[in-house]
Design a protein around this motif. Structure first.
Motif, PDB file in Angstrom:
ATOM      1  N   PHE A   1       0.812  -1.212   0.000  1.00  0.00           N
ATOM      2  CA  PHE A   1       0.000   0.000   0.000  1.00  0.00           C
ATOM      3  C   PHE A   1       0.848   1.266   0.000  1.00  0.00           C
ATOM      4  CE2 PHE A   1      -2.233  -3.485   2.041  1.00  0.00           C
ATOM      5  CZ  PHE A   1      -3.318  -3.584   1.195  1.00  0.00           C
ATOM      6  N   ALA A   2       2.160   1.084  -0.147  1.00  0.00           N
ATOM      7  CA  ALA A   2       3.036   2.258  -0.215  1.00  0.00           C
ATOM      8  C   ALA A   2       2.758   2.984  -1.533  1.00  0.00           C
ATOM      9  CB  ALA A   2       4.487   1.809  -0.152  1.00  0.00           C
ATOM     10  N   PRO A   3       3.110   4.285  -1.609  1.00  0.00           N
ATOM     11  CA  PRO A   3       2.910   4.996  -2.877  1.00  0.00           C
ATOM     12  C   PRO A   3       3.638   4.268  -3.993  1.00  0.00           C
ATOM     13  CG  PRO A   3       3.649   6.494  -1.146  1.00  0.00           C
ATOM     14  CD  PRO A   3       3.682   5.120  -0.564  1.00  0.00           C
ATOM     15  N   GLY A   4       2.918   3.994  -5.086  1.00  0.00           N
ATOM     16  CA  GLY A   4       3.541   3.273  -6.191  1.00  0.00           C
ATOM     17  C   GLY A   4       3.406   1.774  -6.077  1.00  0.00           C
ATOM     18  N   GLY A   5       2.822   1.304  -4.978  1.00  0.00           N
ATOM     19  CA  GLY A   5       2.601  -0.127  -4.829  1.00  0.00           C
ATOM     20  C   GLY A   5       3.844  -0.861  -4.369  1.00  0.00           C
TER      21      GLY A   5
ATOM     22  N   THR B   1      -1.734   9.427 -22.586  1.00  0.00           N
ATOM     23  CA  THR B   1      -2.554  10.548 -22.121  1.00  0.00           C
ATOM     24  C   THR B   1      -1.731  11.558 -21.343  1.00  0.00           C
ATOM     25  OG1 THR B   1      -2.981   9.313 -20.121  1.00  0.00           O
ATOM     26  CG2 THR B   1      -4.620   9.114 -21.882  1.00  0.00           C
ATOM     27  N   GLY B   2      -0.474  11.220 -21.081  1.00  0.00           N
ATOM     28  CA  GLY B   2       0.357  12.095 -20.268  1.00  0.00           C
ATOM     29  C   GLY B   2       0.005  12.069 -18.803  1.00  0.00           C
ATOM     30  N   MET B   3      -0.887  11.137 -18.421  1.00  0.00           N
ATOM     31  CA  MET B   3      -1.359  11.120 -17.031  1.00  0.00           C
ATOM     32  C   MET B   3      -0.506  10.227 -16.124  1.00  0.00           C
ATOM     33  SD  MET B   3      -3.666  13.303 -17.131  1.00  0.00           S
ATOM     34  CE  MET B   3      -4.190  13.166 -15.426  1.00  0.00           C
ATOM     35  N   GLY B   4       0.437   9.469 -16.698  1.00  0.00           N
ATOM     36  CA  GLY B   4       1.253   8.576 -15.887  1.00  0.00           C
ATOM     37  C   GLY B   4       0.410   7.510 -15.223  1.00  0.00           C
ATOM     38  N   VAL B   5       0.981   6.901 -14.181  1.00  0.00           N
ATOM     39  CA  VAL B   5       0.247   5.919 -13.387  1.00  0.00           C
ATOM     40  C   VAL B   5       0.294   6.423 -11.956  1.00  0.00           C
ATOM     41  CG1 VAL B   5       0.194   3.543 -12.540  1.00  0.00           C
ATOM     42  CG2 VAL B   5       0.902   4.002 -14.901  1.00  0.00           C
ATOM     43  N   PRO B   6      -0.865   6.794 -11.402  1.00  0.00           N
ATOM     44  CA  PRO B   6      -0.852   7.429 -10.075  1.00  0.00           C
ATOM     45  C   PRO B   6      -0.051   6.600  -9.069  1.00  0.00           C
ATOM     46  CG  PRO B   6      -3.052   7.475 -11.013  1.00  0.00           C
ATOM     47  CD  PRO B   6      -2.210   6.677 -11.953  1.00  0.00           C
TER      48      PRO B   6
ATOM     49  N   PRO C   1       4.759   9.738 -12.415  1.00  0.00           N
ATOM     50  CA  PRO C   1       4.044  11.023 -12.333  1.00  0.00           C
ATOM     51  C   PRO C   1       3.441  11.421 -13.676  1.00  0.00           C
ATOM     52  CG  PRO C   1       6.421  11.332 -12.190  1.00  0.00           C
ATOM     53  CD  PRO C   1       6.188   9.861 -12.157  1.00  0.00           C
ATOM     54  N   ALA C   2       2.379  12.218 -13.612  1.00  0.00           N
ATOM     55  CA  ALA C   2       1.725  12.729 -14.813  1.00  0.00           C
ATOM     56  C   ALA C   2       2.574  13.853 -15.386  1.00  0.00           C
ATOM     57  CB  ALA C   2       0.336  13.234 -14.463  1.00  0.00           C
ATOM     58  N   LEU C   3       2.644  13.946 -16.699  1.00  0.00           N
ATOM     59  CA  LEU C   3       3.305  15.083 -17.341  1.00  0.00           C
ATOM     60  C   LEU C   3       2.287  16.177 -17.625  1.00  0.00           C
ATOM     61  CD1 LEU C   3       5.638  13.286 -19.866  1.00  0.00           C
ATOM     62  CD2 LEU C   3       6.104  13.982 -17.522  1.00  0.00           C
ATOM     63  N   ASN C   4       1.034  15.729 -17.818  1.00  0.00           N
ATOM     64  CA  ASN C   4      -0.044  16.664 -18.070  1.00  0.00           C
ATOM     65  C   ASN C   4      -0.250  17.517 -16.827  1.00  0.00           C
ATOM     66  OD1 ASN C   4      -2.226  17.948 -19.100  1.00  0.00           O
ATOM     67  ND2 ASN C   4      -3.600  16.173 -19.030  1.00  0.00           N
ATOM     68  N   GLY C   5      -0.016  18.805 -16.958  1.00  0.00           N
ATOM     69  CA  GLY C   5      -0.195  19.704 -15.809  1.00  0.00           C
ATOM     70  C   GLY C   5       0.981  19.696 -14.846  1.00  0.00           C
ATOM     71  N   SER C   6       2.047  18.973 -15.206  1.00  0.00           N
ATOM     72  CA  SER C   6       3.190  18.888 -14.293  1.00  0.00           C
ATOM     73  C   SER C   6       3.882  20.238 -14.144  1.00  0.00           C
ATOM     74  CB  SER C   6       4.171  17.844 -14.842  1.00  0.00           C
ATOM     75  OG  SER C   6       5.496  18.218 -14.536  1.00  0.00           O
ATOM     76  N   LYS C   7       4.356  20.513 -12.926  1.00  0.00           N
ATOM     77  CA  LYS C   7       5.039  21.790 -12.667  1.00  0.00           C
ATOM     78  C   LYS C   7       6.343  21.863 -13.435  1.00  0.00           C
ATOM     79  CE  LYS C   7       3.390  23.066  -8.120  1.00  0.00           C
ATOM     80  NZ  LYS C   7       3.584  22.591  -6.752  1.00  0.00           N
ATOM     81  N   VAL C   8       7.042  20.718 -13.511  1.00  0.00           N
ATOM     82  CA  VAL C   8       8.340  20.722 -14.195  1.00  0.00           C
ATOM     83  C   VAL C   8       8.142  20.987 -15.683  1.00  0.00           C
ATOM     84  CG1 VAL C   8      10.390  19.353 -14.719  1.00  0.00           C
ATOM     85  CG2 VAL C   8       9.243  19.090 -12.503  1.00  0.00           C
ATOM     86  N   VAL C   9       7.156  20.275 -16.269  1.00  0.00           N
ATOM     87  CA  VAL C   9       6.952  20.397 -17.705  1.00  0.00           C
ATOM     88  C   VAL C   9       6.496  21.816 -18.063  1.00  0.00           C
ATOM     89  CG1 VAL C   9       5.659  19.519 -19.682  1.00  0.00           C
ATOM     90  CG2 VAL C   9       6.428  17.950 -17.908  1.00  0.00           C
ATOM     91  N   ASN C  10       5.689  22.396 -17.191  1.00  0.00           N
ATOM     92  CA  ASN C  10       5.183  23.735 -17.461  1.00  0.00           C
ATOM     93  C   ASN C  10       6.087  24.829 -16.902  1.00  0.00           C
ATOM     94  OD1 ASN C  10       2.610  23.185 -18.877  1.00  0.00           O
ATOM     95  ND2 ASN C  10       2.236  22.009 -17.014  1.00  0.00           N
TER      96      ASN C  10
END
Lengths: 528, 160, 378
Positions: free
Chosen positions: A134-138, C302-307, C311-320
């Protein structure tokens, strides 16, 4: 002739036992702690087993149906870690706690409070391993071997896992020191080392192995941790380190670890087979020497797990020769067990069935091990399902079947009640059949070229994977029957005799009533 | 399968009175112990040094901690190796002999004067005329409770 | 009645032969080797397996004899022997001799296997998460260089196109670019990796070698027959470990020469004029391709990554955010995460992919990263 020679232990039946949960939390009694170890390991067996079910469900058909690849990797990782460190090892430590004091005529373990601590370290470690999911990222999908640099780039779950391994290691070391000192120091008068039941011998050797290799594992995971967070470069080539160094360190621990699991299993089987053959163990002394040789050789063969990682050809040759040598003492053990049965008077109660299942299938696993020891062949089969099949024959049909044999064998002594023989036999035959359905076909998958640790596979592997998955579900369900049998025995089994097995001749059968009293031997028996 | 039983118990009561003998260890073999722990320490050091030489020096501290733990275990065992405690009723006297770290002490109390007193958490002692000796030190809690019960019965009720 | 019994037997026999025919579709042994060495290994495996099987039958013949004849229920009385020095010495020594007999041919094979000297062609295979890069280093075709990634459509894997999957004989074993080698030539494969350990494995060519980041290992093969041989990465390398196959196409020498020349022409044509000025639109278009090859597995189309994991690139602080920070991050990677250094991308590709991320999905920085800016920060 078979009447039990029991001491007068009537005065042990007192009412001053601490009661409730605190009895277990504070207990320093070797039997309580042994019981807790066994229940803990069974719980972990179910958790690890559930993970195996997820793996086999995903592999039931080609394609990604149920889980994502990263979750699949996490399942293979924690299935391995939990089964090795949470299920099999604690199960045999549980046996050691229950049996060693009884078999050598001691009142308890040498350091009872440390014994309590070494058990109670396990649940937090198990919780950490589960929490890692359950850690961030699994969970960390890096394989139970935690190879760098994959482990360096894993998420926070990796840190939880490393911490859990440290705790498990501490527990193992304390347990080992306790076992060594108990065996060396607490034997009854006349119980020389060469008179000890073989189970005690195997644990003495196992504990020695564990103490010798645990710092290596601790070092390996600590270096992974410092590489992750403190800027060291042990395993980072960019910083002058070497990723393969991790593999050398890990397998220097990992190969002896295999024997840490297998050797106590040999010990249990060496108690069970003579008992049901009604004949003394053949070649007791050569069994002891063979076990010791296996232990010594286990320090010298680690790199046979990494033939493809890259090493000089001379090193490969050395490790091949050293590895095939292990077949000699292992062969001696198998021959001794068969010779023990030869011209015996055999009966086939559940413990004997599991011991024979062990003998038959463990030997098969040993032979595939011999195939794998030959470097050119191993290079074809390394990291394929052939290897997966091989080590499951050794770990499941080997260690787990031996643990089942031991539990059915000693359950009457531990609980004072008999298990249901018919159900026990059902449990054996279901386990045997489903085990082979699951794992025998994996040899073919590996030969045909299916890599291990993949969540999806090409269509040529579809049939065998489906068969294997069906077998796995059957095997998993059969173990619930085992749980039912044990609970039924404890709650409503028939009363067991003090010497339930007429062929059993170690102290716990000849000198103690069933169930064994809370204190084994307040006054040491004299061994002639 | 006909076999002579190879094990036999020491009779617990060699005369009708109550005697009690407990010692810490029963099978200590110094040479064996030295061999075992010596070889383990050497093996650990060799392994740790070998790994340090190829760059994995982090094995050393763990090996060190383990040798220390092993050493502590050995030390505790050796310290308690010859320890024993014996209790015997002879007529109306109770004789207690205690040996700790090679130092033997004898106590000879009259049954009607000796009293059981608590000493420290969970521990009990016999006291008479200002001399006190702890008893039941090699039992676990329940064993000690039994001993207390046994002694209390023999010393007379309600004295504690 | 008799007739009925006969029919039953025929049916049973038919079932039996049908099942054997069915079994023929199940692969029970190693893949057919396509190299001399592979044949030796195949035979070695057969010999060991047969020896093991014979010993197994022998030992368990004794055990099952005892199980059936020495059981209590047939009234067998237990003997009480428990040692026999002669027997014990024999069963220690005989296995020893058998093992030596096994080790001798294995030693010869291993020494041949590891002798990668004097190759006709040397190819470097670099493992990336999760594809392979190939560089033809020496021999005919020197200078050819390409990436090779899984070409099975995602829809077949995730189950939206099950019919397509079932009709695909090379499901998960196909790549966009094949490694092409000539038949009958000694090909030396150098393996290395850019991020984590991978393993380069083609079963029919009897080659499996780990690809270790920062180190070079080698292996070799000499294919006997032209054809396409398929393998997979054999060392767990993260999420997409099961999805980075290796496809080797062995060609007749003449065909190979032709392939080399088309490849070299392609390289020449694709060679970007270093003085060329890229418009933001061109960069973004090129960047989309680079993204699909290098980034999509983690950061997703989709640029959303995998939570939680990527990390998502869409809306990312680094990318923007400021261009330089993003360039540095991609160039050097992020220590302790799955974000590796992407120094191996060219300045143009790097600039292109960054431009793409800064102007895709909901990211609308409206600026473009010039190749020169990427070069400046190397």
């Amino acid at each position: 002739m078979y009447a039990a020679h029991t001491n007068d232990h009537g005065h042990d039946e007192h009412s001053h036992k601490p009661s409730g949960i605190m009895r277990w939390v504070q207990s320093t009694n070797h039997k309580d702690i042994g019981t807790m170890y066994l229940w803990f390991s069974f719980a972990m067996f179910l958790v690890g087993g559930a993970m195996a079910m997820i793996i086999r469900a995903e592999l039931f058909q080609p394609g990604l149906q149920i889980v994502k690849p990263e979750f699949f990797n996490s399942m293979t990782t924690y299935h391995g870690l939990i089964m090795v460190f949470g299920a099999i090892m604690p199960a045999f430590v549980g046996f050691a706690n229950w049996l060693i004091p009884m078999q050598i005529g001691a009142p308890d373990m040498a350091f009872p409070r440390m014994n309590n601590l070494s058990f109670w370290l396990l649940p937090p470690a198990a919780l950490l391993l589960i929490a890692a999911q359950f850690a961030p990222g699994g969970g960390a999908g890096v394989g139970w071997t935690l190879y760098a640099p994959l482990s360096t780039q894993a998420g926070p779950a990796m840190d939880l896992t490393i911490f859990a391994i440290h705790i498990l290691g501490m527990s193992s070391i304390m347990g080992s020191i306790n076992i060594i000192t108990t065996i060396l120091n607490m034997r009854a008068p006349g119980m020389t080392l060469m008179k000890m039941p073989l189970f005690c011998w195997t644990w003495l050797i196992t504990a020695y192995l564990l103490v010798a290799v645990m710092p290596v594992l601790a070092g390996a995971v600590t270096m992974t941790l410092t590489d992750r967070h403190f800027g060291t470069h042990f395993f980072n080539a960019a910083g002058g380190g070497d990723p393969v160094l991790y593999q050398h360190i890990f397998w220097f621990f990992g190969h002896p670890e295999v024997y840490v699991i297998a050797i106590p299993a040999f010990g249990v089987v060496s108690q069970v087979i003579p008992a049901f053959s009604r004949k003394p163990l053949f070649g007791y002394a050569s069994m002891v020497y063979a076990t010791a040789s296996i232990a010594i050789l286990s320090f010298m063969v680690w790199a046979h797990h990494m033939y493809t990682a890259g090493m000089p050809v001379e090193a490969q040759l050395y490790f091949m020769y050293a590895t095939v040598l292990i077949a000699v003492p292992t062969g001696v053990k198998v021959f001794n067990w068969v010779a023990t049965m030869w011209k015996g008077s055999l009966t086939f109660e559940t413990p004997m069935l599991f011991a024979l299942g062990f003998l038959f299938l463990f030997t098969l696993g040993g032979f595939t091990g011999l195939v794998l020891s030959i470097v050119p062949v191993d290079i074809q089969l390394h990291d394929t399902y052939y290897v997966v099949a091989h080590f499951h024959y050794v770990m499941v049909a080997g260690a787990l079947f031996s643990a089942f044999a031991g539990i059915y064998f000693w359950l009457p002594k531990w609980t004072g009640r008999m298990y249901n023989e018919t159900l026990g036999k059902w449990h054996f035959w279901l386990s045997l059949v489903f085990f082979n359905v699951t794992f025998f076909v994996q040899h073919f998958l590996g030969l045909a070229g299916m890599p291990r640790r993949i969540p999806d596979y090409s269509l040529q592997f579809a049939e065998f994977n489906m068969i294997s998955s069906i077998g796995a579900f059957g095997f998993g369900l059969s173990q619930l029957l085992f749980l039912y049998i044990v609970i039924k025995t404890i709650t409503s089994g028939e009363k067991a005799a003090d010497r339930q097995w007429e062929g059993a001749d170690s102290l716990e059968w000849t000198h103690l009533p069933s169930p064994a009293p809370w204190h084994s031997f307040e006054t040491p028996p004299v061994v002639k | 399968m006909s076999k002579q039983p190879i094990f036999e118990s020491i009779p617990e009561h060699d005369h009708p009175g109550f005697t009690y003998f407990r010692c810490y260890a029963s099978s200590l073999d110094l040479r064996l112990m030295a061999l075992f722990f010596g070889s383990l320490a050497v093996v650990l050091l060799v392994i740790a040094t070998a790994f340090a030489m190829i760059g994995a020096w982090f094995v050393i501290p763990f090996a060190g901690v383990e040798i220390a733990a092993l050493g502590a275990a050995v030390w505790m065992i050796l310290r308690r190796a010859g320890d024993f405690e014996s209790l015997a009723f002879r007529g109306d006297r109770i004789q207690v002999e205690v040996c700790e770290r090679g130092l033997a002490r004898r106590f000879d109390f009259h049954c009607s004067w000796a009293r059981l007193v608590p000493c420290g958490p969970g521990a009990v002692a016999l006291r008479s005329h200002g001399r006190t000796v702890e008893v039941g030190r090699y039992c676990d809690e329940t064993g000690r409770q039994e001993l207390t019960r046994e002694l209390r019965g023999r010393l007379g009720a309600g004295r504690i | 009645m008799g007739n009925k019994g006969f029919r039953k037997w025929v049916a049973a026999a038919a079932m039996f032969f049908w099942s054997i025919a069915a079994w023929a579709e199940y692969k029970l042994n190693l893949q057919t080797p396509n190299t001399r060495l592979g044949e030796t290994i195949y035979d070695l495996h057969t010999i060991i397996t047969v020896i093991c099987f014979v010993i197994f039958v022998g030992v368990f013949g004794f055990m099952f004899y005892a199980v059936f004849k020495h059981r209590k229920s047939v009234g067998h009385k237990a003997a009480q022997f428990h040692e026999n020095t002669a027997v014990e010495v024999a069963w220690t020594l005989i296995p020893f001799v058998i093992l030596i007999a096994l080790a001798v041919p294995a030693t010869g094979t291993l020494i041949t296997m590891r002798d990668a000297s004097e190759p006709d062609l040397t190819i470097k295979a670099t493992g990336y998460q999760w594809k392979w890069g190939y560089d033809y280093i020496k021999g005919e075709g020197e200078g050819i260089s390409f990436y090779s990634a899984l070409s099975t459509p995602r829809a077949q894997i995730d189950g939206t196109d099950i019919a397509g999957r079932n009709a695909n004989p090379n499901y998960l074993l196909e790549t966009d670019n094949h490694v092409v080698v000539p038949v009958g030539k000694k090909v030396r494969i150098l393996t290395t990796a850019a991020d984590v350990i991978h393993a380069w494995w083609v079963p029919a060519l009897s080659v499996k070698q780990d690809a270790v980041p920062g180190f070079i290992r080698d292996a070799w093969f000499k294919a006997e027959k032209a054809g396409i041989y398929r393998g997979q990465c054999a060392e767990l390398c993260g999420k997409e470990h099961g999805f980075m196959p290796i496809v080797v196409e062995v060609m007749e020498p003449a065909q190979y020469t032709a392939w080399v020349s088309t490849q070299q022409k392609k390289v020449a044509a694709a060679k970007v004029d270093p003085g060329k000025t890229w418009t933001p639109e061109e960069l973004k278009e090129q960047g989309g391709k680079v993204f699909a090859q290098n980034c999509v597995a983690c950061h997703q189309a989709t640029g959303m990554g995998v939570p939680g994991a990527f990390p998502a690139l869409n809306g990312s602080k680094v990318v923007n955010g400021p261009k330089d920070d993003q360039i540095k991050l991609v160039l050097n990677g992020k220590q302790g995460t799955a974000m590796n250094a992407f120094k191996h991308l060219s300045d143009v590709d790097l600039a292109a992919v960054l431009t793409y991320t800064r102007n895709s999905w909901n990211n609308k920085t409206g600026d473009a990263v010039a190749p020169a800016e990427a070069k400046a920060l190397r």
